[in-house]
Structures are given as C-alpha cells and as structure tokens.
Design an enzyme around this catalytic site. Structure first.
Site, mmCIF file in Angstrom:
data_model
loop_
_atom_site.group_PDB
_atom_site.id
_atom_site.type_symbol
_atom_site.label_atom_id
_atom_site.label_comp_id
_atom_site.label_asym_id
_atom_site.label_seq_id
_atom_site.Cartn_x
_atom_site.Cartn_y
_atom_site.Cartn_z
ATOM 1 N NE ARG A 237 35.580 -3.878 84.259
ATOM 2 C CZ ARG A 237 34.730 -2.860 84.341
ATOM 3 N NH1 ARG A 237 33.451 -3.054 84.039
ATOM 4 N NH2 ARG A 237 35.135 -1.663 84.719
ATOM 5 C CD GLU A 266 35.530 -5.999 77.282
ATOM 6 O OE1 GLU A 266 35.876 -4.801 77.452
ATOM 7 O OE2 GLU A 266 34.592 -6.523 77.898
ATOM 8 C CG HIS A 285 32.967 -2.766 78.349
ATOM 9 N ND1 HIS A 285 34.072 -3.363 78.910
ATOM 10 C CD2 HIS A 285 32.318 -2.158 79.375
ATOM 11 C CE1 HIS A 285 34.081 -3.134 80.221
ATOM 12 N NE2 HIS A 285 33.024 -2.393 80.516
ATOM 13 C CB ILE A 286 28.247 0.656 75.049
ATOM 14 C CG1 ILE A 286 27.212 -0.419 74.712
ATOM 15 C CG2 ILE A 286 29.264 0.735 73.936
ATOM 16 C CD1 ILE A 286 25.796 -0.062 74.972
ATOM 17 C CB SER A 288 28.773 4.185 81.823
ATOM 18 O OG SER A 288 30.094 4.122 81.309
#
Length: 319
Positions: A237, A266, A285-286, A288
């Site tokens: 994070r 973000e 923030h990809i 998964s």
C-alpha cells in the site's frame, strides 16, 4: 422477505445472477455523483454491502442501520473502520488466496521492468531514437542470482519468493512479524532483521498490509540503509512508504530506481515528481487486475456474503 444486498462494483454476469437468485439486489456497477444519492437511499434498507475500495466508517454506516455484512472484493481491508464495525456488530469478509499468483506476477513484473528499464526503453524505441550501437546509457542490471529482500512473507510474499528462487536463482532474505518456516524450507529464505535486509538486498520488495504499525515504515532512515544500487518495489500500500523520502532518495541517487503499483494518494496526483522520473516504473494499482482473477474474487466475495447472511461463519472472516 428476501434480504437486501447493495453492490457498488461491476460484477461478472454469473456472480450477479448468483446474488439475485438469493437476495434483493440493488446494483451500482459504478458510483458517480449522479447516482450516489440513490446508492445511499438503497443502503438505508440493506443487509449486505459488496464492493471494493470505498472508505466505510461512521458516516457511511450511519446511513445503513440494518447492515449485517460487508464483503470486500479484495484481500486488503484498510478501507474498513473495524472499530466502527465492531460497535455495530457488522461482519466483514475479504477475498484472500485467489489473487496471490496474479499479484505476485505483477510484483515480479515490476521488478524485471525496473531492473531492465523496459518502459523507459520502450519509449526510446517508439520515439525513433534507436539508431545504432547501444551504449551503456541504455543498460539495466541483472536480476538472476541477486539478493531479494521481502518485507512481509505472507501468501503473496511467498509467491514472489517462489518466482525469485526457482525462476531466477535469487537469494531470498525476508523480514516478518514472525519466522515463516514454509518460506525457509521451500525457498531457502533467510530470516533477518529489517536493517540487515535493507543493507544486504539488491532488490527490496515491500509486501505488508497497511496498518497503523506499518504506515510509513519505509522512510528516510530505511532508504539510507539501502545500497545505492538497490531497486525498491512497493506491491503493498502506498501509505506504507514515506513518499517524500522515496522521492528524495531517488533524486539524490541513494537508491537506483523504484517500481510502484501503489501511491500515497490514489489516483496519483498529476504533479507527483515520481511521474517525471524515467527510472521509476509506475502502475495504477493493478496488482490483481486480470479478468480471470477479478472474476474469482467477485465470486468468492458473493459466496462470503451468502454464507454470512445465512447466519453461518464465512470462510474469509475479517471480524
């Protein structure tokens, strides 16, 4: 009378059908200003809330007096105010396990892309600058047989270690709240203090959850301990890193480069200095974000919801 579930994230058709077959579902595949009031209206009579990323605390929970279950479509749950959920006796669940390999692929992809400067050199070729002999100004650094330090040896950390050990013959150091015998036996990983890991690692990979204890755990002091040839990867994070300290470490060449899937704010702010650094690889923030894995996560979240609203203990209980 059917119990009511509010969904605030787009779901695969089969998952939505599964929920509609069991519950009265109010579906908001996207939340925008124009439909947020409708969302709050439906929330007032909801027993379940399913989605991801939304900050859920006192103010929102006040709008949901009948809420029994929150099902997060994620492994992280730092968007939930756990103390407020406890006060209201609301169950919370998440979706661990199904995203481990996909997220580890992203993290290791960041490591490779940063070490070999792939995005930077992709831009170089597409800008038609490749004209002849490739000089050292285009060189990257090796990954194989280097030392990888993993901070946080949870399930995703172990998946990263597996790729590093068996795919690239890397030496694995790790720091964790407690020793992980599985990682030590399977990947020949060595447990060490955080300071030792930072001093010895060629690649430092941060994989801890966001908690009050981990917030800004990597800052000026920690970057100073790293090798000036070290590459820092954050797959956890953004708030676990003092971003200002990271920027200064990169500007002063106290570390070589960084690969980031997460940021302190973000979406990342447009004037963030990290965006203008060619030796920093940035992703939105990809971790998964593949079609297959997101479908599995949504299915698991729906199953968690169904089990919890039946009055049973769901398998992925946060509280």
């Amino acid at each position: 009378m059917q119990q009511k579930v509010v969904v605030y994230r787009e779901l695969p058709d089969q998952v939505l059908y599964f929920l509609k077959n069991k519950f009265d579902v109010s579906y908001f595949p996207t939340l925008k200003d124009e439909n947020y009031r409708d969302f709050l209206f439906e929330l007032q009579t909801a027993h379940g809330l399913l989605g991801a990323s939304m900050k859920i605390g006192q103010e929102l929970l006040y709008q949901a007096p009948n809420l029994k279950v929150i099902s997060n479509i994620s492994v992280g749950y730092d968007n939930l105010n756990i103390e407020e959920l406890k006060k209201r006796n609301i169950i919370a669940t998440n979706t661990p396990g199904v995203l481990d390999d996909t997220t580890a692929d992203t993290v290791f992809g960041l490591l490779l892309a940063t070490a070999r400067r792939m995005p930077e050199l992709d831009h170089y070729v597409k800008a038609k600058k490749w004209g002849g002999t490739k000089g050292e100004d285009l060189f990257g650094v090796d990954v194989h047989h280097k030392t990888l330090g993993i901070i946080g040896m949870g399930s995703i950390g172990r998946a990263v270690a597996k790729r590093a050990r068996f795919g690239f013959d890397m030496e694995i150091l790790y720091h964790n709240r407690s020793r992980n015998k599985e990682a030590e036996s399977k990947f020949d990983a060595t447990y060490c203090s955080l300071d030792e890991l930072l001093k010895k690692s060629d690649f430092v990979c941060l994989m801890v959850p966001h908690t009050p204890q981990t917030e800004k755990m990597i800052g000026e002091r920690e970057f100073n301990l790293m090798k000036d040839s070290a590459i820092f990867i954050n797959g956890s994070r953004g708030k676990n890193v003092d971003e200002e300290a990271l920027i200064k470490a990169l500007q002063k060449k106290e570390i070589l480069s960084a690969g980031l899937d997460v940021f302190e704010i973000e979406p990342v702010e447009k004037d963030n200095p990290l965006l203008s650094m060619p030796h920093v690889v940035t992703l939105p923030h990809i971790g998964s974000a593949t079609t297959e894995t997101r479908a599995k996560m949504a299915k698991l979240a729906a199953e968690n919801m169904a089990i919890a609203l039946e009055g049973k203990t769901p398998p992925n209980l946060i509280r």
